[in-house]
Design a protein around this motif. Sequence first.
Motif, short mmCIF file in Angstrom:
data_model
loop_
_atom_site.label_atom_id
_atom_site.label_comp_id
_atom_site.label_asym_id
_atom_site.label_seq_id
_atom_site.Cartn_x
_atom_site.Cartn_y
_atom_site.Cartn_z
N ALA A 55 53.66 32.28 46.92
CA ALA A 55 53.14 30.92 47.00
C ALA A 55 52.83 30.65 48.47
O ALA A 55 52.99 31.52 49.33
N GLY A 56 52.40 29.44 48.78
CA GLY A 56 52.15 29.08 50.17
C GLY A 56 50.75 29.42 50.62
O GLY A 56 49.89 29.84 49.85
N ALA A 57 50.52 29.27 51.92
CA ALA A 57 49.19 29.47 52.50
C ALA A 57 48.83 30.95 52.60
O ALA A 57 49.71 31.82 52.69
N ILE A 58 47.54 31.22 52.61
CA ILE A 58 47.05 32.59 52.72
C ILE A 58 47.40 33.19 54.08
O ILE A 58 47.48 34.42 54.24
N THR A 59 47.65 32.33 55.07
CA THR A 59 48.02 32.82 56.41
C THR A 59 49.36 33.55 56.40
O THR A 59 49.65 34.33 57.30
N HIS A 60 50.19 33.30 55.38
CA HIS A 60 51.45 34.03 55.27
C HIS A 60 51.17 35.53 55.15
O HIS A 60 51.82 36.36 55.78
N ASN A 76 49.04 36.01 46.14
CA ASN A 76 47.91 35.27 46.71
C ASN A 76 46.84 36.16 47.35
O ASN A 76 45.80 35.67 47.79
N LEU A 77 47.09 37.47 47.39
CA LEU A 77 46.05 38.38 47.87
C LEU A 77 44.80 38.29 46.99
O LEU A 77 43.69 38.56 47.44
N LYS A 78 44.99 37.91 45.73
CA LYS A 78 43.85 37.82 44.82
C LYS A 78 42.87 36.73 45.26
O LYS A 78 41.71 36.73 44.85
N LYS A 79 43.32 35.82 46.11
CA LYS A 79 42.46 34.74 46.61
C LYS A 79 41.64 35.16 47.83
O LYS A 79 40.75 34.43 48.25
N SER A 80 41.95 36.32 48.39
CA SER A 80 41.28 36.74 49.63
C SER A 80 40.87 38.21 49.55
O SER A 80 41.67 39.11 49.88
N PRO A 81 39.63 38.49 49.14
CA PRO A 81 39.15 39.88 49.09
C PRO A 81 39.25 40.59 50.44
O PRO A 81 39.50 41.80 50.48
N LEU A 83 41.54 40.17 52.86
CA LEU A 83 42.92 40.62 53.07
C LEU A 83 43.28 41.75 52.11
O LEU A 83 44.00 42.68 52.48
N GLN A 84 42.78 41.69 50.88
CA GLN A 84 42.99 42.79 49.94
C GLN A 84 42.48 44.09 50.55
O GLN A 84 43.14 45.13 50.49
N TYR A 85 41.30 44.02 51.14
CA TYR A 85 40.69 45.21 51.73
C TYR A 85 41.52 45.73 52.90
O TYR A 85 41.72 46.95 53.05
N LEU A 86 42.03 44.83 53.71
CA LEU A 86 42.87 45.24 54.83
C LEU A 86 44.17 45.90 54.36
O LEU A 86 44.60 46.92 54.91
N TYR A 87 44.78 45.32 53.33
CA TYR A 87 46.00 45.91 52.78
C TYR A 87 45.71 47.27 52.15
O TYR A 87 46.55 48.17 52.17
N PHE A 88 44.51 47.40 51.58
CA PHE A 88 44.12 48.69 51.00
C PHE A 88 43.93 49.73 52.10
O PHE A 88 44.44 50.86 52.01
N LEU A 89 43.20 49.38 53.14
CA LEU A 89 42.90 50.33 54.21
C LEU A 89 44.17 50.84 54.89
O LEU A 89 44.26 52.01 55.27
N LEU A 121 45.37 49.65 45.96
CA LEU A 121 46.41 49.11 46.83
C LEU A 121 47.73 49.79 46.45
O LEU A 121 47.93 50.20 45.29
N MET A 122 48.62 49.90 47.39
CA MET A 122 49.87 50.61 47.13
C MET A 122 50.91 49.67 46.51
O MET A 122 51.79 49.14 47.18
N VAL A 123 50.80 49.48 45.21
CA VAL A 123 51.68 48.55 44.51
C VAL A 123 52.81 49.28 43.80
O VAL A 123 52.66 50.43 43.39
N SER A 124 53.92 48.58 43.66
CA SER A 124 55.04 49.09 42.87
C SER A 124 55.63 47.92 42.08
O SER A 124 55.26 46.76 42.31
#
Length: 225
Positions: A55-60, A76-81, A83-89, A121-124
């Motif tokens: 929850a909370g702001a995307i800046t978290h 909330n990564l789903k709200k920011s493609p 940031l998703q890309y950065l987490y993927f890279l 993305l590296m999810v578990s």
Amino acid sequence: MFSTKSPKPEEWDIPKNPSYTYYIYYMYANITVLNQLRRERGMNTFTFRPHCGEAGAITHLLAAFMTADNISHGLNLKKSPVLQYLYFLTQIPIAMSPLSNNSLFLEYAKNPLLEFHKKGLMVSLSTDDPMQFHYTKEPLMEEYAIAAQVFKLSTCDMCEISRNSVLQSAMSHEEKSQYLGKDYLKEGPEGNDIRKTNVAQIRMAYRYETLCYELNRIKEGVKSD
């Protein structure tokens, strides 16, 4: 907002609570110093894995991207493609808990776990407050069993998520070698011992080639600029 003008923790005299970014930075800074001391003394070190993005702001999620070893939740990564890309890279690990999310924030069918997994993305899967959200003595098995049914995960998907879980855990190198194979630190198919992980080599090759392709595109873009 947290900036260079923000007071240090020992000087904080504002009635309002500091921001999430403020807490994250100082926790990161203190854990880094503590780990350096422990490393010098031959002791084990701590992994910084904050609760972030449920929850909370995307800046978290941005603050955690800059400081954390891995994060828990990350909804909330789903709200920011972007940031998703950065987490993927960077392949920052994300431990997700769909059962607790279903009770508190987001119904199971809308959970982005499957979307993140498909994108690489590296999810578990992890538990969150087992005494509150689970009904058996094996809460993690509950998470896997329900995820397999709801998201229609294949055996390969389940094994890949399990492998990610071991990689992002705090297990020692020896323990990870035991469960994943002695070459687990190598990238791509070379680091996958299918006899231990049960993850198909073609899946590992696809993940590695896709990541390399994206990294090379960025490299070429930087050169062209």
